[in-house]
Design a protein around this motif. Structure first.
Motif, short mmCIF file in Angstrom:
data_model
loop_
_atom_site.label_atom_id
_atom_site.label_comp_id
_atom_site.label_asym_id
_atom_site.label_seq_id
_atom_site.Cartn_x
_atom_site.Cartn_y
_atom_site.Cartn_z
N THR A 114 -4.49 -9.57 2.55
CA THR A 114 -4.53 -9.22 1.13
C THR A 114 -5.18 -10.36 0.34
OG1 THR A 114 -2.55 -7.86 1.32
CG2 THR A 114 -3.14 -8.66 -0.88
N ALA B 299 1.11 2.88 -5.22
CA ALA B 299 0.83 1.44 -5.27
C ALA B 299 -0.39 1.15 -6.13
CB ALA B 299 0.61 0.91 -3.86
N LEU C 58 0.83 -1.19 0.00
CA LEU C 58 0.00 0.00 0.00
C LEU C 58 0.87 1.25 0.00
CD1 LEU C 58 -2.66 -1.05 2.68
CD2 LEU C 58 -2.75 -1.37 0.21
N LEU D 126 -8.50 -6.09 0.20
CA LEU D 126 -8.28 -6.64 1.53
C LEU D 126 -9.51 -7.39 2.01
CD1 LEU D 126 -6.61 -3.57 3.29
CD2 LEU D 126 -5.48 -5.43 2.05
N VAL E 141 -4.10 -0.85 -6.89
CA VAL E 141 -5.29 -1.13 -6.08
C VAL E 141 -5.14 -2.52 -5.46
CG1 VAL E 141 -7.78 -1.43 -6.09
CG2 VAL E 141 -6.73 0.35 -7.51
N THR E 142 -5.39 -2.61 -4.16
CA THR E 142 -5.26 -3.86 -3.43
C THR E 142 -6.59 -4.20 -2.76
OG1 THR E 142 -2.91 -3.47 -2.99
CG2 THR E 142 -4.03 -5.04 -1.55
N VAL F 263 -4.08 -8.20 -5.67
CA VAL F 263 -3.40 -6.97 -6.07
C VAL F 263 -3.52 -6.82 -7.57
CG1 VAL F 263 -1.23 -5.69 -6.15
CG2 VAL F 263 -1.76 -7.10 -4.15
#
Length: 335
Positions: free
Chosen positions: A17, A5, A1, A10, A7-8, A20
């Motif tokens: 995570t 970075a 993050l 969660l 978009v991740t 990704v």
């Protein structure tokens, strides 16, 4: 993050995570619509340092792109650009923004000069129209914290209607409402549908445009006699006499459906918090002093002066709770 970075995703329960989306590095704004992740991406190279004149607004930021990701496979469907982001501050938004919105197979974005729509499945441009012109007497000089209020536009999409709130400042800095015009456009054709005056509450933040069901909620630009405030700005000379209120406009016609009084909430000391207000299906939660609740059905109000959140982030009403971050408000640290 991080600020550059991708978009991740969660896990909401554990924070672990889940995914990704590597191709979205340097992501800025993003929305999810029709099983697609729509992302605006900042240019990899930072823009040249902005060295303005005393009241010179920063130039638009070129080089922003927009892409769509399939949420199930993670595959990039398309990527389009460049677009010029709208930049409102000398330092707070160095890469600008596109006011990204999406729904019903379309993506909408706001540039320095235009409103554009792209096909959500292909990125193909569907239409582009010029932004409404600012009135000649709109104040364009720099305000508090290096912000240019006339650049703090907001764009929202709902049920076939694109809404654009465009500030039309009568001063560079105010502790009162900032006047503006709310425009509505047909999402399929870009045809102008209606426009209506509004007042923007906030402290160097964009105005509120909230859609609940088939109505649009905004604040009213309450008429008042102005007094001065530090920074050579304006405030209500006597806030106890001001008819503060919010308004509900019909989404399709712009006709006034309801007004609710907010005088008890805004006749208080200090200025609005430096973050935006929120809404749920039942309440508008303003952030004038702490957090204030307006029942959208009955008009009943509640004040909670001791609940604040972090600058720019604000609070989040969700799951029957109000989530807040730690805040740096010096006024209450000593209380």
């Amino acid at each position: 993050l991080g600020p550059t970075a991708p978009v991740t995703v969660l896990d909401a329960a554990t924070g672990e995570t889940r995914h990704v989306y590597a191709e979205t590095a340097h992501a800025d704004e993003f929305v999810v619509s029709d099983d697609r992740l729509i992302v605006s991406i900042n240019p990899y190279a930072p823009p040249k340092a902005f060295v303005p004149g005393a009241n010179e607004a920063p130039d638009p930021v070129p080089g922003k792109q927009v892409c769509a990701i399939d949420l199930q496979s993670g595959r990039m469907l398309w990527r389009e650009g460049p677009f010029s982001g709208v930049r409102a501050g000398k330092g707070q938004d160095p890469l600008g923004r596109l006011e990204l919105a999406a729904g019903d197979g379309q993506v909408f974005l706001l540039t320095a000069d235009a409103i554009e729509s792209l096909a959500a499945d292909s990125g193909r441009r569907l239409w582009q129209i010029d932004r409404p012109a600012l009135p000649e007497d709109a104040v364009r000089r720099v305000g508090f914290a290096g912000m240019f209020e006339f650049r703090l536009s907001v764009m929202v999409y709902h049920d076939g209607v694109v809404l654009l709130a465009q500030p039309e400042p009568n001063t560079h800095h105010t502790y009162h409402t900032m006047p503006g015009t709310l425009y509505a456009f047909d999402a399929k054709t870009a045809r102008p549908m209606w426009k209506h005056a509004y007042g923007g509450w906030g402290h160097c933040t964009p105005p509120d445009v909230f859609v609940v069901g088939d109505v649009v909620w905004t604040h009213v630009n309450a008429a008042t006699e102005f007094g001065s405030v530090w920074g050579s700005g304006f405030k209500a000379k006597d806030s106890s006499t001001v008819d503060y209120r919010i308004q509900a406009l019909d989404l399709q016609t712009g006709e006034l459906r309801k007004e609710l009084e907010t005088k008890d909430l805004f006749h208080v000391g200090h200025h609005h918090r430096c973050y935006r207000n929120r809404i749920t299906e039942r309440y508008l939660t303003s952030s004038r002093r702490g957090v204030e609740f307006v029942d959208l059905t009955t008009g009943e109000t509640q004040q909670h002066h001791w609940v604040r959140s972090g600058c720019l982030l604000g609070n989040l009403p969700c799951n029957g709770l109000l989530y807040v971050t730690p805040h740096p408000c010096g006024c209450y640290i000593k209380a």
